[in-house]
Design an enzyme around this catalytic site. Structure first.
Site, PDB file in Angstrom:
ATOM      1  N   TYR A   1      61.389  -3.528 -44.386  1.00 26.24           N
ATOM      2  CA  TYR A   1      60.770  -3.141 -43.119  1.00 26.24           C
ATOM      3  C   TYR A   1      61.765  -3.215 -41.966  1.00 26.24           C
ATOM      4  CZ  TYR A   1      56.583  -3.883 -45.954  1.00 26.24           C
ATOM      5  OH  TYR A   1      55.644  -3.837 -46.930  1.00 26.24           O
ATOM      6  N   GLU A   2      62.622  -4.244 -41.992  1.00 25.62           N
ATOM      7  CA  GLU A   2      63.626  -4.377 -40.940  1.00 25.62           C
ATOM      8  C   GLU A   2      64.588  -3.192 -40.947  1.00 25.62           C
ATOM      9  OE1 GLU A   2      65.504  -8.058 -41.590  1.00 25.62           O
ATOM     10  OE2 GLU A   2      63.674  -9.266 -41.469  1.00 25.62           O
ATOM     11  N   LEU A   3      65.052  -2.815 -42.141  1.00 32.65           N
ATOM     12  CA  LEU A   3      65.999  -1.706 -42.247  1.00 32.65           C
ATOM     13  C   LEU A   3      65.350  -0.392 -41.839  1.00 32.65           C
ATOM     14  CD1 LEU A   3      68.795  -0.715 -42.988  1.00 32.65           C
ATOM     15  CD2 LEU A   3      68.033  -0.507 -45.360  1.00 32.65           C
TER      16      LEU A   3
END
Length: 595
Positions: free
Chosen positions: A508-510
């Site tokens: 999700y961060e990427l």
């Protein structure tokens, strides 16, 4: 009111009629009147031609002058333009055959889109007056535009009238300007005696230049020899009374002054100074050519202080007339058996007219002197050119190698800070593998301890660390939303890469970071290769589209010092900031050494 006799251009002398044509019976009245009509501008051109005629042409001259007085006020152009607020008239002139016939009933009509064909009379409007063959407007207004018909018996003549608005910023209407071009020193004439129809009613006439009064109450044309500063717009304003009211009529001329084309400024061909390579004992010819007028002179000036040179001879001038009526002249100076006296001396060729002069000079030099460049001068020039090129190349190489150091020095020297006005909270969001397994312990320590302690406490940056800044205990969806919000508030996304990086937590961060970088273009991505990776296929393909990302390699043995290439490159990719560090340098080095 604009005189219906105005034309944009004045006819030339070849158009001047020599006698009025006798009308052929049973022709349409318009054709009869066209054959009898001479415009005002044409008549003025004829007057100047008549004055130059010989005595044998006097009877013809008198005939034309008699004709001018009777026909120049007729209105025969089918399309006419007038200016609102000025008196205006339409006049029909009878042909010779119509004069012989019995008088017929005369009627005037007006036709427009709104009212159709309407018969006119003196009671139609207080501004309209009918005098048999003349329809007068006192004055003409915008709603007078339309088609007008004159009917006598079975014959009808039509005019199309267009009334234009008066200019608010000028004393004349641009569409009613007559253009006249005059050469310098030629006669400039402003015909202010043109309104023969209103001649008996004119009280006074004023002349304006560019809407500023220059002449009071002139009774005839304004005449003078043209000068360059005479260029401009000249307006003749006629004041006349009708039924106790004062009206004015204007005629405007755009006068353009051009230079005298009869003579040119003489000019010599070629450079003003010319060096000629010669050999001693040989002969040489110096050719001087010029474009000049018929009465201009071209000559050589070859005298010296100690007298004339016996071996220098000036040949006869050759002149050829060009197609433009000017002259191409050439004069040769022949020097025989050249000696030392003839060298390094100015041979001047001059062309002169009444007010202008042009000179060209020749200098004779030995042929060896023209190419004799000392060897040491040539060698020095080559060495200097090589040194300059070498220094420039070295500077370019140094700038490329130490580009990062130069940028960091510039930031520190100028005190640049890119974080003051963007409204973001964090300088970077650190994305790393959250699973703290024994095999991932060093990677976790680097992301959670080393990066924040060096970047925050030594270099003054503010990082967003998941385990430190995200409140635990929330649901999965709440955590994902929180991560997306924190990335939006960050200026950089630092990704600590490893083979196990693409786990479900960091995906999700990427994805959020790539969206901000590729779509929103609000964040830049920094990749740190913590452990050697030979294949980057586990990363999304969209990451390759980013031009701003760069992979930094962490080497524990070489990257400990703050002056190492790793930290300099990382600072180069971080935003410029002038915030002071939280602690001094001594508090950070022990932690690095323990790691």
């Amino acid at each position: 009111m604009k005189d219906t006799r105005r034309q944009p251009a004045t006819p030339g002398p070849e158009q001047c009629p020599t006698a009025p044509q006798r009308a052929t019976p049973r022709l349409h009245p318009q054709l009869h009147s066209q054959r009898l009509f001479i415009s005002s501008n044409l008549l003025k051109a004829c007057r100047s031609r008549i004055l130059n005629m010989h005595c044998g042409q006097v009877p013809l001259t008198l005939l034309v002058l008699m004709f001018m007085n009777t026909s120049e006020t007729c209105t025969l152009r089918p399309h006419i333009t007038a200016v609102e607020g000025e008196p205006f008239y339409l006049k029909y002139c009878l042909s010779s055959s119509e004069h012989e016939n019995e008088p017929a009933t005369i009627k005037w009509y007006k036709s427009n889109e709104s009212h159709g064909l309407v018969e006119l009379s003196s009671s139609s409007s207080p501004r309209i007056t009918l005098h048999d063959y003349v329809l007068e407007f006192w004055p003409v207004q915008l709603d007078d535009s339309g088609s007008y018909f004159f009917q006598t018996g079975n014959d009808t003549h039509e005019w199309r009238l267009n009334v234009i608005r008066r200019s608010k910023h000028r004393c004349f209407a641009e569409k009613q300007v007559i253009s006249i071009t005059v050469e310098v020193k030629q006669a400039l004439q402003i015909p202010c005696d043109e309104h023969s129809y209103y001649k008996k009613l004119v009280n006074r006439t004023l002349l304006y230049k560019n809407c500023e009064k220059i002449e009071k109450n002139i009774n005839s044309s304004f005449r003078k020899n043209a000068e360059l500063n005479d260029q401009g717009y000249y307006t003749c304003m006629f004041f006349l009374y009708h039924n106790g009211k004062l009206f004015n009529v204007t005629n405007t001329f755009n006068i353009t002054i051009v230079g005298d084309h009869s003579n040119i400024i003489p000019v010599l061909f070629g450079p003003k100074l010319k060096h000629i390579g010669v050999e001693l004992g040989k002969d040489v010819q110096l050719n001087c050519s010029a474009l000049l007028n018929e009465k201009d002179l071209i000559y050589w000036n070859i005298q010296k202080e100690n007298g004339e040179n016996p071996n220098v001879h000036e040949e006869k001038e050759i002149r050829i007339k060009t197609s433009e009526g000017k002259w191409h002249a050439s004069k040769i100076l022949r020097i025989e058996n050249i000696n030392e006296i003839n060298l390094n001396f100015l041979y001047n060729c001059t062309v002169a007219s009444e007010g202008d002069i042009d000179t060209k000079s020749f200098i004779l030099l030995k042929k060896a002197e023209l190419v004799d460049i000392p060897g040491h001068v040539f060698t020095r020039g080559i060495i200097i050119a090589i040194l300059i090129s070498g220094v420039a190349m070295c500077l370019m190489i140094v700038a490329v190698i130490y580009r990062v150091d130069l940028v960091l020095f510039y930031r520190d020297f100028m005190g640049r800070d890119e974080t003051l006005t963007d409204g973001k909270t964090y300088d970077a969001f650190v994305s790393y593998l959250k699973e703290c397994q024994p095999e991932n312990g060093e990677e976790h320590t680097f992301a959670v301890e080393i990066l924040p302690r060096v970047l925050e406490k030594h270099f003054g940056y503010k990082l967003c660390i998941f385990e430190r800044d995200v409140v635990p205990g929330r649901g999965k969806k709440a955590v994902v939303d929180e991560i997306h919000s924190l990335i939006e508030q960050s200026r950089r996304l630092i990704i600590v890469l490893s083979k196990s990086y693409m786990s479900s937590e960091v995906r999700y961060e990427l994805e959020s970071g790539l969206h901000e970088a590729l779509v929103e273009r609000k964040i830049k991505i920094i990749l740190i290769e913590f452990t050697p990776i030979s294949d980057f296929t586990f990363l999304p393909q969209s990451l390759k589209l980013l031009k701003s990302h760069r992979v930094l390699k962490w080497k524990a043995d070489k990257s400990l010092s703050y002056n190492s290439r790793f930290w300099k490159n990382l600072l180069y990719l971080m935003p410029a900031k002038t915030v002071k560090p939280w602690r001094d340098e001594s508090e950070v080095f022990p932690m690095l050494s323990q790691s």
